[in-house]
Design an enzyme around this catalytic site. Structure first.
Site, PDB file in Angstrom:
ATOM      1  N   SER A   1      -2.448  -8.019   2.811  1.00 36.64           N
ATOM      2  CA  SER A   1      -2.881  -7.890   4.219  1.00 36.64           C
ATOM      3  C   SER A   1      -3.119  -9.270   4.818  1.00 36.64           C
ATOM      4  O   SER A   1      -3.086  -9.453   6.033  1.00 36.64           O
ATOM      5  CB  SER A   1      -4.178  -7.099   4.301  1.00 36.64           C
ATOM      6  OG  SER A   1      -4.025  -5.877   3.663  1.00 36.64           O
TER       7      SER A   1
ATOM      8  N   HIS B   1       0.840  -1.203   0.000  1.00 33.46           N
ATOM      9  CA  HIS B   1       0.000   0.000   0.000  1.00 33.46           C
ATOM     10  C   HIS B   1       0.878   1.257   0.000  1.00 33.46           C
ATOM     11  O   HIS B   1       0.588   2.224  -0.696  1.00 33.46           O
ATOM     12  CB  HIS B   1      -0.864   0.055   1.267  1.00 33.46           C
ATOM     13  CG  HIS B   1      -1.913  -1.012   1.343  1.00 33.46           C
ATOM     14  ND1 HIS B   1      -1.862  -2.034   2.252  1.00 33.46           N
ATOM     15  CD2 HIS B   1      -3.039  -1.203   0.614  1.00 33.46           C
ATOM     16  CE1 HIS B   1      -2.922  -2.806   2.102  1.00 33.46           C
ATOM     17  NE2 HIS B   1      -3.645  -2.338   1.106  1.00 33.46           N
TER      18      HIS B   1
END
Ligand code: PAF
Length: 279
Positions: free
Chosen positions: A186, A37
């Protein structure tokens, strides 16, 4: 770096930035941020004057209630991470703020939403389209940044922007990998140690396949990838397809036109990992 939770306050602030002639870059996320990210945020910072990151776990894209309930929500540590790089605005709205009334829109993306992820996660891309169109309408960015790891999502979002004529440029960003090749996600932190140890085999196998691909038939390459990964008892391939990069239709022969991408989803225990490679 400022945190906004309401649409009105964010839009007021962004309007002022736009009036100054500043270009807005947007990185939509569901939080649980990692280096992948951050690379999107850094890319946005390198191309835009103002960077907005949204952190919103979108309920409409989950087809499994448990998955939604267990999805990590780590706003505080996400903000800490973002404070280490350039990011002017964080938008972290409630579900009621994004969807004041249930979103009943139904998008039509044809094959883009019926193959691969679409086949195994029915309704997922409709939910992604709902939230991404909603967020783009709220933030009104000049550019929005998405990772190539979610290759099919990128294709769906490009089509969404085309269908709705949204005035935004979609910027695809490269996959960021751990040192051992595992694509950052994630979900990686949910992997038990024995699964984490064998997960890099996914990308290793994709790379091997790329090396000999053109010397073998497409079907043989597909068979090799699946059997090589499944040979490790801890990994279980859900699908591996070699597709055209724009239509996402599986190819049959290497001489078909267009760029070919190998896309894979693998269960490492209960955790589902995806990855892809350009052939
Ligand atoms: O890729 C994601 O994290 C999500 O699908 C997105 C684009 C933020 C929409 O919720």
């Amino acid at each position: 770096m400022k945190l906004y939770t309401t649409i009105t306050s964010l839009q007021k602030a962004l309007k002022e930035e736009r009036l100054k002639g500043l270009k807005v870059g947007f990185v939509p996320t569901m939080g649980a941020l990692h280096k992948g990210h951050l690379s999107l945020v850094e890319m946005a910072a390198s191309m835009c004057d103002i960077v907005v990151v949204s952190i919103f776990v979108n309920p409409t894209q989950f087809n499994d209630k448990n998955d939604l309930a267990n999805y990590p929500r780590t706003l505080e540590s996400d903000m800490k991470l973002l404070s280490t790089i350039r990011c002017e605005y964080i938008f972290s709205p409630s579900v009621g703020e994004v969807y004041p009334v249930p979103d009943t829109r139904k998008f039509e993306f044809g094959a883009l939403e019926t193959v691969m992820e679409g086949k195994f996660r029915p309704g997922h891309f409709n939910g992604v389209a709902q939230v991404v169109s909603r967020l783009l309408e709220i933030v009104l960015p000049d550019k929005a940044f998405f990772g190539r790891k979610d290759f099919q999502q990128m294709a769906v979002i490009n089509e969404l922007v085309r269908q709705l004529n949204l005035p935004v440029e979609i910027i695809p960003c490269d996959i960021v990998r751990e040192k051992d090749g595992l694509a950052m996600s994630s979900r990686n932190k949910l992997l038990l140690p024995e699964y984490r140890k064998c997960a890099p085999l996914i990308y290793q196998t994709l790379k091997e396949a790329k090396e000999f691909a053109m010397k073998k038939k497409v079907a043989e390459v597909k068979k090799y990838v699946v059997s090589q990964i499944n040979a490790t008892q801890l990994l279980n391939v859900e699908y591996f397809e070699i597709v055209d990069d724009t239509t996402l239709i599986p190819i049959k022969n290497w001489n078909e036109t267009g760029t070919k991408v190998g896309c894979i989803a693998v269960f490492a225990g209960k955790i589902r990992l995806i990855d892809n490679i350009v052939f």
